[in-house]
Design an enzyme around this catalytic site. Structure first.
Site, PDB file in Angstrom:
ATOM      1  CG  HIS A 195      -2.028  -0.889   1.286  1.00 19.39           C
ATOM      2  ND1 HIS A 195      -1.905  -2.224   1.038  1.00 19.39           N
ATOM      3  CD2 HIS A 195      -3.346  -0.661   1.544  1.00 19.39           C
ATOM      4  CE1 HIS A 195      -3.105  -2.787   1.132  1.00 19.39           C
ATOM      5  NE2 HIS A 195      -3.994  -1.865   1.441  1.00 19.39           N
ATOM      6  CD  GLU A 198      -5.706   3.770   2.038  1.00 15.96           C
ATOM      7  OE1 GLU A 198      -4.781   3.194   2.630  1.00 15.96           O
ATOM      8  OE2 GLU A 198      -6.912   3.471   2.203  1.00 15.96           O
TER       9      GLU A 198
HETATM   10  N1  ADE Z   1      -6.039  -2.550   6.032  1.00 16.74           N
HETATM   11  C1  ADE Z   1      -7.252  -2.837   5.585  1.00 16.74           C
HETATM   12  N2  ADE Z   1      -7.653  -1.926   4.692  1.00 16.74           N
HETATM   13  C2  ADE Z   1      -6.651  -1.031   4.559  1.00 16.74           C
HETATM   14  C3  ADE Z   1      -6.445   0.125   3.782  1.00 16.74           C
HETATM   15  N3  ADE Z   1      -7.363   0.595   2.946  1.00 16.74           N
HETATM   16  N4  ADE Z   1      -5.289   0.788   3.925  1.00 16.74           N
HETATM   17  C4  ADE Z   1      -4.362   0.346   4.760  1.00 16.74           C
HETATM   18  N5  ADE Z   1      -4.493  -0.731   5.506  1.00 16.74           N
HETATM   19  C5  ADE Z   1      -5.626  -1.425   5.408  1.00 16.74           C
HETATM   20 ZN    ZN Z   2      -6.151  -2.016   1.340  1.00 13.77          ZN
END
Ligand code: ADE
Ligand code: ZN
Length: 331
Positions: A195, A198
């Site tokens: 990730h 975001e």
């Molecule tokens: N864990 C579950 N969903 C998540 C997300 N959108 N961003 C980071 N960690 C997560």
């Molecule tokens: Zn996620």
């Protein structure tokens, strides 16, 4: 018309946290079975608590919900319920995240988690014809040392886990913090995702690319703030696993009409559509497709391209990818 096409398209899901598919009804059922008291009196009360203003406000509730999962059957039931949603949405392949540390930190054995999830994956193949693989994520709010311990625990189940990812609270926990453990995971042959971008800045996407050597970026929607990064993502044909309803619920965007997935697609980035934590964010794969198709007025060709991208960006064999892409092009 659009609705029919979305339903008909075979799709791969590449960004789904299995703990985020925990529907309140099943959560209550398993809590009762395990004699655990939830801090809610009814399913309606649970749903009312799902009002988030950022990632952390969601994560607090998500980790609390996962706390009722104790036994192998609980993990099986959780995953099986998700596979039934896949079946309904014509998701024919899925690469599922799980958070081992969320469970091992509560005294649940790694084996309990993986055996329950894996058995559901096998049944999904046999009974529903859905292929799947499992990706374990390190929790980035914990230390790299803890991630190394998790990697060690996974050794006994190496054949059941295709890849390693990075999730949880992004800001303040850059990919850089985990570069050694990802180097070791790569050495052990795991596929690599993380990730980034975001809530975190474009710099975290650069780090995921240059330090972790990811093969996909999960979310990545803040890439647009950095032109050089956009050029790099295009040059590498680097997939972004975008989660529209998640972005809306966690206030990454304030209105679906302002979501950048269409712009990213039109600039030639390999973006895909995913549900992230569907039980918390208001929908599974086809709900995500429908939301962007309506709010952003996507053409049929764009919807097809998003489905094609989902296979292109998957960890399926080239032969499997071509088979599914061929079926999409024939629609
Ligand atoms: N864990 C579950 N969903 C998540 C997300 N959108 N961003 C980071 N960690 C997560
Ligand atoms: Zn996620």
């Amino acid at each position: 018309m659009t609705h029919t096409l979305i339903q008909q398209l075979p799709k791969a899901e590449l960004h789904i946290h299995i703990e985020g598919s925990f529907e309140p009804e099943l959560m209550f059922h398993i809590a009762q079975r395990n004699h655990i008291q939830l801090p809610y009196h009814s399913i309606d009360e649970v749903k009312q608590a799902y009002n988030f203003h950022n990632l952390q406000s969601f994560l607090d509730i998500y980790y609390a919900g996962a706390g009722v999962l104790l036994h192998e059957q609980d993990f099986y039931d959780l995953a099986w319920a998700y596979f039934e949603k896949c079946h309904a949405d014509n998701v024919v392949h899925t690469e599922i995240f799980f958070d081992p540390q969320t469970h091992t930190d509560r005294g649940v054995a790694f084996a309990t988690v993986i055996n329950g999830l894996y058995r559901a994956c096998q049944d999904a193949k046999n009974r529903l014809g859905i292929s799947s693989s499992l990706i374990m994520c390190f929790l980035r709010h914990l230390s790299q040392e803890k991630a190394f311990e998790t990697l060690k625990q996974a050794e006994a189940f190496r054949d059941k886990i295709i890849g390693v990812g990075l999730d949880s609270s992004e800001v303040g926990h850059p990919p850089n913090k985990f570069k050694e453990v990802f180097a070791e995971a790569r050495r052990q042959g795991y596929r690599i995702v993380a990730h980034a971008g975001e809530e975190g800045p474009p710099e975290y996407i650069w780090e995921a690319l240059n330090l972790l050597h990811v093969e996909r970026v999960d979310h990545g929607v803040r890439c647009e703030e950095d032109n050089a990064l956009m050029e790099r993502l295009k040059a590498d044909d680097m997939p972004l696993t975008v989660c529209p309803l998640s972005n809306l619920k966690l206030c990454v965007v304030n209105d679906m009409r302002l979501h950048n997935i269409k712009r990213l697609l039109e600039q030639g980035l390999c973006v895909t559509v995913n549900s992230d934590d569907p039980a918390y964010f208001g929908g599974y794969m086809n709900d995500n497709f429908t939301a962007i198709a309506q709010s952003l007025e996507l053409s049929d060709q764009q919807l097809k391209q998003l489905a094609i991208n989902s296979f292109k960006a998957s960890f399926l064999s080239d032969e499997q990818k071509q088979m599914w892409i061929g079926r999409i092009n024939a629609l």
